[in-house]
Design an enzyme around this catalytic site. Structure first.
Site, mmCIF file in Angstrom:
data_model
loop_
_atom_site.group_PDB
_atom_site.id
_atom_site.type_symbol
_atom_site.label_atom_id
_atom_site.label_comp_id
_atom_site.label_asym_id
_atom_site.label_seq_id
_atom_site.Cartn_x
_atom_site.Cartn_y
_atom_site.Cartn_z
ATOM 1 C CG HIS A 247 -1.913 -1.000 1.407
ATOM 2 N ND1 HIS A 247 -1.979 -1.834 2.486
ATOM 3 C CD2 HIS A 247 -2.962 -1.335 0.614
ATOM 4 C CE1 HIS A 247 -3.024 -2.636 2.373
ATOM 5 N NE2 HIS A 247 -3.634 -2.368 1.228
ATOM 6 N NE ARG B 22 -3.257 -6.968 -4.301
ATOM 7 C CZ ARG B 22 -3.975 -6.961 -3.189
ATOM 8 N NH1 ARG B 22 -3.404 -7.167 -2.033
ATOM 9 N NH2 ARG B 22 -5.277 -6.777 -3.242
ATOM 10 C CB SER C 14 -3.963 -6.664 4.687
ATOM 11 O OG SER C 14 -3.735 -5.372 4.211
ATOM 12 C CE LYS D 99 -12.878 -8.169 4.523
ATOM 13 N NZ LYS D 99 -11.869 -7.430 3.762
HETATM 14 P P1 ADP Z 1 -6.040 -6.085 0.621
HETATM 15 O O1 ADP Z 1 -6.779 -6.241 1.918
HETATM 16 O O2 ADP Z 1 -6.456 -7.048 -0.447
HETATM 17 O O3 ADP Z 1 -4.535 -5.987 0.766
HETATM 18 P P2 ADP Z 1 -7.013 -3.326 0.425
HETATM 19 O O4 ADP Z 1 -8.474 -3.165 0.262
HETATM 20 O O5 ADP Z 1 -6.459 -2.927 1.739
HETATM 21 O O6 ADP Z 1 -6.546 -4.773 0.000
HETATM 22 O O7 ADP Z 1 -6.225 -2.567 -0.745
HETATM 23 C C1 ADP Z 1 -6.523 -1.285 -1.214
HETATM 24 C C2 ADP Z 1 -5.956 -1.132 -2.602
HETATM 25 O O8 ADP Z 1 -4.539 -1.324 -2.584
HETATM 26 C C3 ADP Z 1 -6.487 -2.135 -3.633
HETATM 27 O O9 ADP Z 1 -6.560 -1.478 -4.868
HETATM 28 C C4 ADP Z 1 -5.413 -3.186 -3.670
HETATM 29 O O10 ADP Z 1 -5.393 -3.885 -4.884
HETATM 30 C C5 ADP Z 1 -4.179 -2.318 -3.517
HETATM 31 N N1 ADP Z 1 -3.027 -3.062 -3.022
HETATM 32 C C6 ADP Z 1 -2.893 -3.701 -1.853
HETATM 33 N N2 ADP Z 1 -1.692 -4.297 -1.758
HETATM 34 C C7 ADP Z 1 -1.044 -4.022 -2.926
HETATM 35 C C8 ADP Z 1 0.237 -4.363 -3.476
HETATM 36 N N3 ADP Z 1 1.091 -5.128 -2.809
HETATM 37 N N4 ADP Z 1 0.553 -3.924 -4.720
HETATM 38 C C9 ADP Z 1 -0.322 -3.172 -5.407
HETATM 39 N N5 ADP Z 1 -1.530 -2.817 -4.953
HETATM 40 C C10 ADP Z 1 -1.892 -3.229 -3.741
#
Ligand code: ADP
Length: 161
Positions: free
Chosen positions: A17, A91, A130, A41
Site C-alpha cells: 500500500h 497485483r 494484508s 466484514k
Molecule cells: P487487501 O486487503 O487485499 O490488501 P485493500 O483493500 O487494503 O486490500 O487494498 C486497497 C488497494 O490497494 C487495492 O486497490 C489493492 O489492490 C491495492 N493493493 C494492496 N496491496 C497491494 C500491493 N502489494 N501492490 C499493489 N496494490 C496493492
C-alpha cells in the site's frame, strides 16, 4: 489541483500500500487515503480508528496526505472530498477483473465525474497483501519486509492482549 482518493481496507497498511501511496504523492497534488468500513466484514484485525491512526502516524510529515474513514460508496467519498480520481493498486488478474467492473460502475453512477487510475507496486511489494501479512504473523514469522515497524508493534500488542 489534482486530488485523488486511495480507498481500501488497510487491515493493516502494508509496504505494498505504501509503495502505491509514494507513487501517488509524486503524481498528484494531494492524496486522500480512505479506510473503507464494511459492516458486513467482521473479521478485521484492527478497528477502523486504529487503522486510521496507524496511517496518520506514518504520513504525519506529509502535509499533502490526508487520512479519513467512511462507510459510504467509494464514488460518493471521492465526490464529497473533491477527488476526481480513485487510485487502485493492481497485483493480479483477479484484481484487474474486479477493477474493470468497479471502474465502469463508478463512472456510470458518477456521470463520468470519477475515473479510476491503476498503479503497480515495485516488484518486491507486488504480491504483498494484508491477509498474507496476518497469516505469516500468526505463524510467528518475520514480517518486517512487508510492513512498517510501527505496524508490527501494534500487531504484537494485539497478540499479547
Ligand atoms: P487487501 O486487503 O487485499 O490488501 P485493500 O483493500 O487494503 O486490500 O487494498 C486497497 C488497494 O490497494 C487495492 O486497490 C489493492 O489492490 C491495492 N493493493 C494492496 N496491496 C497491494 C500491493 N502489494 N501492490 C499493489 N496494490 C496493492
Amino acid at each position: 489541483m489534482t486530488r485523488v482518493l486511495y480507498p481500501g481496507s488497510f487491515d493493516p497498511i502494508t509496504k505494498g500500500h505504501m509503495n502505491i501511496v509514494d507513487q501517488a504523492i509524486n503524481l498528484f497534488d494531494s492524496v486522500v487515503i480512505a479506510v473503507m468500513h464494511n459492516p458486513a466484514k467482521k473479521e478485521n484485525m484492527f478497528t477502523v480508528e486504529e487503522r486510521v491512526n496507524l496511517i496518520k502516524e506514518l504520513y504525519k510529515d506529509h502535509p499533502n496526505v490526508e487520512v479519513i474513514s467512511s462507510m459510504d460508496a467509494t464514488v460518493d467519498v471521492a465526490i464529497n472530498n473533491n477527488c476526481n480520481a480513485i487510485i487502485r493498486g493492481l497485483r493480479s488478474l483477479t484484481d484487474y477483473d474486479y477493477e474493470v467492473q468497479m471502474n465502469q460502475f463508478n463512472k456510470e453512477i458518477s456521470n463520468n465525474r470519477v475515473s479510476t487510475i491503476c498503479l503497480f507496486a515495485d516488484k518486491e511489494y507486488q504480491f504483498v497483501s494484508s491477509s498474507m501479512v496476518k497469516e505469516i504473523f500468526s505463524l510467528n514469522k518475520d514480517i518486517s519486509r512487508y510492513v512498517d515497524e510501527s505496524v508490527i508493534k501494534k500487531m504484537q500488542e494485539k497478540k499479547n492482549f
